[in-house]
Design a protein around this motif. Structure first.
Motif, PDB file in Angstrom:
ATOM      1  N   THR A  26       0.880  -1.177   0.000  1.00  0.00           N
ATOM      2  CA  THR A  26       0.000   0.000   0.000  1.00  0.00           C
ATOM      3  C   THR A  26       0.918   1.227   0.000  1.00  0.00           C
ATOM      4  O   THR A  26       1.036   1.933   1.004  1.00  0.00           O
ATOM      5  CB  THR A  26      -0.908   0.005   1.246  1.00  0.00           C
ATOM      6  N   LEU A  27       1.529   1.452  -1.112  1.00  0.00           N
ATOM      7  CA  LEU A  27       2.633   2.410  -1.233  1.00  0.00           C
ATOM      8  C   LEU A  27       2.274   3.828  -0.824  1.00  0.00           C
ATOM      9  O   LEU A  27       3.075   4.518  -0.181  1.00  0.00           O
ATOM     10  CB  LEU A  27       3.088   2.372  -2.700  1.00  0.00           C
ATOM     11  N   MET A  29       2.192   7.606  -0.779  1.00  0.00           N
ATOM     12  CA  MET A  29       3.197   8.530  -1.315  1.00  0.00           C
ATOM     13  C   MET A  29       4.616   8.022  -1.058  1.00  0.00           C
ATOM     14  O   MET A  29       5.591   8.726  -1.298  1.00  0.00           O
ATOM     15  CB  MET A  29       2.996   9.904  -0.696  1.00  0.00           C
ATOM     16  N   GLY A  30       4.710   6.822  -0.519  1.00  0.00           N
ATOM     17  CA  GLY A  30       6.021   6.195  -0.381  1.00  0.00           C
ATOM     18  C   GLY A  30       6.760   6.532   0.896  1.00  0.00           C
ATOM     19  O   GLY A  30       7.970   6.315   0.993  1.00  0.00           O
ATOM     20  N   GLY A  31       6.049   7.038   1.899  1.00  0.00           N
ATOM     21  CA  GLY A  31       6.712   7.429   3.153  1.00  0.00           C
ATOM     22  C   GLY A  31       7.374   6.252   3.863  1.00  0.00           C
ATOM     23  O   GLY A  31       8.552   6.327   4.245  1.00  0.00           O
ATOM     24  N   HIS A  32       6.647   5.149   4.024  1.00  0.00           N
ATOM     25  CA  HIS A  32       7.247   3.980   4.674  1.00  0.00           C
ATOM     26  C   HIS A  32       8.352   3.390   3.794  1.00  0.00           C
ATOM     27  O   HIS A  32       9.401   2.985   4.281  1.00  0.00           O
ATOM     28  CB  HIS A  32       6.190   2.903   4.962  1.00  0.00           C
ATOM     29  N   ASP A  49       0.278   0.204  -5.513  1.00  0.00           N
ATOM     30  CA  ASP A  49      -0.897   0.979  -5.069  1.00  0.00           C
ATOM     31  C   ASP A  49      -1.936   0.957  -6.175  1.00  0.00           C
ATOM     32  O   ASP A  49      -1.603   0.952  -7.360  1.00  0.00           O
ATOM     33  CB  ASP A  49      -0.525   2.424  -4.726  1.00  0.00           C
ATOM     34  N   LEU A  50      -3.202   0.941  -5.748  1.00  0.00           N
ATOM     35  CA  LEU A  50      -4.309   0.950  -6.703  1.00  0.00           C
ATOM     36  C   LEU A  50      -4.487   2.317  -7.358  1.00  0.00           C
ATOM     37  O   LEU A  50      -5.056   2.418  -8.435  1.00  0.00           O
ATOM     38  CB  LEU A  50      -5.609   0.638  -5.950  1.00  0.00           C
ATOM     39  N   GLY A  74      -1.483  -1.436  -9.034  1.00  0.00           N
ATOM     40  CA  GLY A  74      -2.154  -2.728  -8.982  1.00  0.00           C
ATOM     41  C   GLY A  74      -2.797  -2.933  -7.633  1.00  0.00           C
ATOM     42  O   GLY A  74      -2.697  -2.088  -6.734  1.00  0.00           O
ATOM     43  N   ASN A  75      -3.454  -4.091  -7.520  1.00  0.00           N
ATOM     44  CA  ASN A  75      -4.142  -4.430  -6.283  1.00  0.00           C
ATOM     45  C   ASN A  75      -3.238  -5.368  -5.479  1.00  0.00           C
ATOM     46  O   ASN A  75      -2.674  -6.320  -6.046  1.00  0.00           O
ATOM     47  CB  ASN A  75      -5.449  -5.152  -6.631  1.00  0.00           C
ATOM     48  N   TYR A  76      -3.114  -5.131  -4.187  1.00  0.00           N
ATOM     49  CA  TYR A  76      -2.206  -5.985  -3.413  1.00  0.00           C
ATOM     50  C   TYR A  76      -2.658  -7.443  -3.357  1.00  0.00           C
ATOM     51  O   TYR A  76      -1.868  -8.314  -3.006  1.00  0.00           O
ATOM     52  CB  TYR A  76      -1.917  -5.411  -2.027  1.00  0.00           C
ATOM     53  N   ASP A  97      -0.315  -1.095   4.910  1.00  0.00           N
ATOM     54  CA  ASP A  97      -0.764   0.058   5.704  1.00  0.00           C
ATOM     55  C   ASP A  97      -2.152   0.383   5.151  1.00  0.00           C
ATOM     56  O   ASP A  97      -2.279   1.090   4.153  1.00  0.00           O
ATOM     57  CB  ASP A  97       0.254   1.199   5.494  1.00  0.00           C
ATOM     58  N   GLY A  99      -6.326   1.161   4.465  1.00  0.00           N
ATOM     59  CA  GLY A  99      -7.120   2.394   4.457  1.00  0.00           C
ATOM     60  C   GLY A  99      -6.685   3.351   3.376  1.00  0.00           C
ATOM     61  O   GLY A  99      -6.240   2.936   2.314  1.00  0.00           O
ATOM     62  N   LEU A 100      -6.830   4.642   3.685  1.00  0.00           N
ATOM     63  CA  LEU A 100      -6.541   5.633   2.649  1.00  0.00           C
ATOM     64  C   LEU A 100      -5.546   6.658   3.156  1.00  0.00           C
ATOM     65  O   LEU A 100      -5.308   6.754   4.362  1.00  0.00           O
ATOM     66  CB  LEU A 100      -7.826   6.291   2.151  1.00  0.00           C
ATOM     67  N   GLN A 104      -5.511  11.347  -0.377  1.00  0.00           N
ATOM     68  CA  GLN A 104      -6.836  11.000  -0.898  1.00  0.00           C
ATOM     69  C   GLN A 104      -7.947  11.709  -0.108  1.00  0.00           C
ATOM     70  O   GLN A 104      -8.869  12.261  -0.689  1.00  0.00           O
ATOM     71  CB  GLN A 104      -7.019   9.477  -0.837  1.00  0.00           C
TER      72      GLN A 104
HETATM   73  C1  LIG Z   1      -2.678   4.558   4.397  1.00  0.00           C
HETATM   74  S1  LIG Z   1      -2.249   4.742   2.718  1.00  0.00           S
HETATM   75  C2  LIG Z   1      -0.561   4.250   2.673  1.00  0.00           C
HETATM   76  C3  LIG Z   1       0.379   5.351   3.013  1.00  0.00           C
HETATM   77  C4  LIG Z   1       1.838   4.978   2.864  1.00  0.00           C
HETATM   78  N1  LIG Z   1       2.215   3.918   3.780  1.00  0.00           N
HETATM   79  C5  LIG Z   1       2.743   6.177   3.048  1.00  0.00           C
HETATM   80  O1  LIG Z   1       3.467   6.221   4.044  1.00  0.00           O
HETATM   81  O2  LIG Z   1       2.716   7.097   2.223  1.00  0.00           O
HETATM   82  C6  LIG Z   1      -3.034   3.369   1.985  1.00  0.00           C
HETATM   83  C7  LIG Z   1      -2.827   3.265   0.471  1.00  0.00           C
HETATM   84  O3  LIG Z   1      -3.268   1.966   0.099  1.00  0.00           O
HETATM   85  C8  LIG Z   1      -3.857   2.055  -1.188  1.00  0.00           C
HETATM   86  N2  LIG Z   1      -4.717   0.877  -1.334  1.00  0.00           N
HETATM   87  C9  LIG Z   1      -5.892   0.624  -0.734  1.00  0.00           C
HETATM   88  N3  LIG Z   1      -6.354  -0.585  -1.088  1.00  0.00           N
HETATM   89  C10 LIG Z   1      -5.427  -1.115  -1.926  1.00  0.00           C
HETATM   90  C11 LIG Z   1      -5.330  -2.359  -2.603  1.00  0.00           C
HETATM   91  N4  LIG Z   1      -6.275  -3.284  -2.519  1.00  0.00           N
HETATM   92  N5  LIG Z   1      -4.215  -2.571  -3.369  1.00  0.00           N
HETATM   93  C12 LIG Z   1      -3.238  -1.637  -3.475  1.00  0.00           C
HETATM   94  N6  LIG Z   1      -3.300  -0.437  -2.851  1.00  0.00           N
HETATM   95  C13 LIG Z   1      -4.372  -0.186  -2.083  1.00  0.00           C
HETATM   96  C14 LIG Z   1      -4.575   3.382  -1.173  1.00  0.00           C
HETATM   97  O4  LIG Z   1      -4.771   3.846  -2.491  1.00  0.00           O
HETATM   98  C15 LIG Z   1      -3.604   4.251  -0.361  1.00  0.00           C
HETATM   99  O5  LIG Z   1      -2.740   4.960  -1.207  1.00  0.00           O
END
Ligand SMILES: C[S@@+](CC[C@H](N)C(=O)[O-])C[C@H]1O[C@@H](n2cnc3c(N)ncnc32)[C@H](O)[C@@H]1O
Length: 308
Positions: A26-27, A29-32, A49-50, A74-76, A97, A99-100, A104
């Motif tokens: 769940t990339l 903005m790539g912080g983790h 990331d989707l 893509g979808n995880y 990680d 949620g959203l 977003q």
């Molecule tokens: C909480 S944010 C992640 C923030 C990230 N860890 C960071 O530090 O920037 C969750 C991300 O998961 C993505 N997401 C949600 N469901 C997903 C899925 N099924 N497959 C891939 N990405 C997904 C969302 O679009 C969102 O960008």
């Protein structure tokens, strides 16, 4: 801006996995991801990331890591195949990680927040599935009520659903917040009356709980023996799925307690690293209020040498 949640704790969960391959499923903005690439020596990472907007931003934010990072939209739930596309069949660490992201929530055009008047879309991937507006304008009253109850735990789901059907067509977030406000009993709660319905619609539109269930299974297939898997959840519905999945897969027997001799032939695949769920400190919550409901659970795939 999105401030990565429980960042130190996530990095600690991957400590020692030097030279490792990671999947940030769940990339955002790539912080983790940035912290993993900075802190874990010689690590490389696949980011998924989707959301195409998130992918573009993460590509910019992580560009300095060159070929240590591969990013894909893509979808995880497809992480095993995605990793294969990059010639990785097993990986050392996986992060979910859920949620959203703040990006977003704060986007005034995507309908995730009741704070702005915008079209009600709510899809992470804007090219697939049905949007929240289609759900609100075409589903039966009982279907809508079920969604609000099941995914938002909204007690007044029926009256809200009824008011929505009477007020169609619904166009914007403010149309919806007004309907919710007028149909619910007035309460002294500090929580915005629209919170639960918005959560429910987002979860439904993105099939989030089904994805979590499938994603957990896929992650265990992709994780090396000895590899680590960290999951951050933000509400009780997803946390329950994570907790139960980790519990079940860390047991050698899942027979009912009434059965005297084991018949299930189940064997533990993982061990839980933190027995007690990890939550943000007060300092983190003050600095980033959006982290307040976060729960981190960490497991390790049992090394082959330790399997019975
Ligand atoms: C909480 S944010 C992640 C923030 C990230 N860890 C960071 O530090 O920037 C969750 C991300 O998961 C993505 N997401 C949600 N469901 C997903 C899925 N099924 N497959 C891939 N990405 C997904 C969302 O679009 C969102 O960008």
């Amino acid at each position: 801006m999105h401030i990565p949640v429980l960042l130190t704790e996530v990095i600690t969960s991957f400590e020692g996995l030097n030279n490792g391959v990671f999947v940030d499923a769940t990339l955002g903005m790539g912080g983790h991801s940035q912290a993993i690439l900075e802190k874990i020596p010689n690590s490389s990472l696949i980011g998924i990331d989707l959301d195409s907007d998130a992918v573009l931003l993460a590509q910019q934010n992580l560009a300095s890591f060159g070929n240590r990072v591969n990013i894909t939209q893509g979808n995880y739930v497809d992480m095993v195949q995605i990793a294969r596309n990059f010639n990785k069949f097993h990986v050392d660490g996986i992060l979910l990680d859920l949620g959203l992201s703040s990006m977003q929530i704060d986007d005034k055009q995507r309908g995730f927040s009741f704070r702005f008047d915008s079209e009600l879309d709510m899809r992470f991937d804007k090219t697939k599935g049905i949007s929240a507006i289609e759900v609100l304008n075409s589903f039966d009253e009982s279907e809508l009520a079920d969604i609000f109850y099941k995914y938002g735990e909204e007690r007044e789901s029926r009256i809200i659903a009824k008011s929505i059907v009477i007020s169609r067509p619904i166009k914007t977030t403010y149309d919806l917040t007004e309907i919710i406000y007028n149909s619910k009993r007035k309460s002294k709660s500090k929580i915005n009356p629209s919170t639960k319905v918005f959560q429910a619609l987002r979860i439904y539109v993105n099939q989030e709980l089904r994805n979590v269930e499938k994603g957990l299974e896929e992650a265990l297939k992709l994780l090396k023996f000895g590899g680590r898997f960290s999951v951050i959840s933000y509400h009780s519905l997803e946390d329950r799925i994570v907790k139960n999945f980790f519990k079940k897969n860390s047991l050698d027997c899942i027979c009912s307690p009434s059965i005297i001799e084991c018949q299930c032939q189940h064997s533990a695949l993982i061990r839980r690293i933190n027995k007690k769920v990890i939550q943000p400190t007060e300092k983190e919550i003050n600095n980033n209020p959006r982290s307040r409901s976060a729960k981190l659970r960490i497991v390790q795939r049992i090394p082959i040498s330790e399997q019975v």
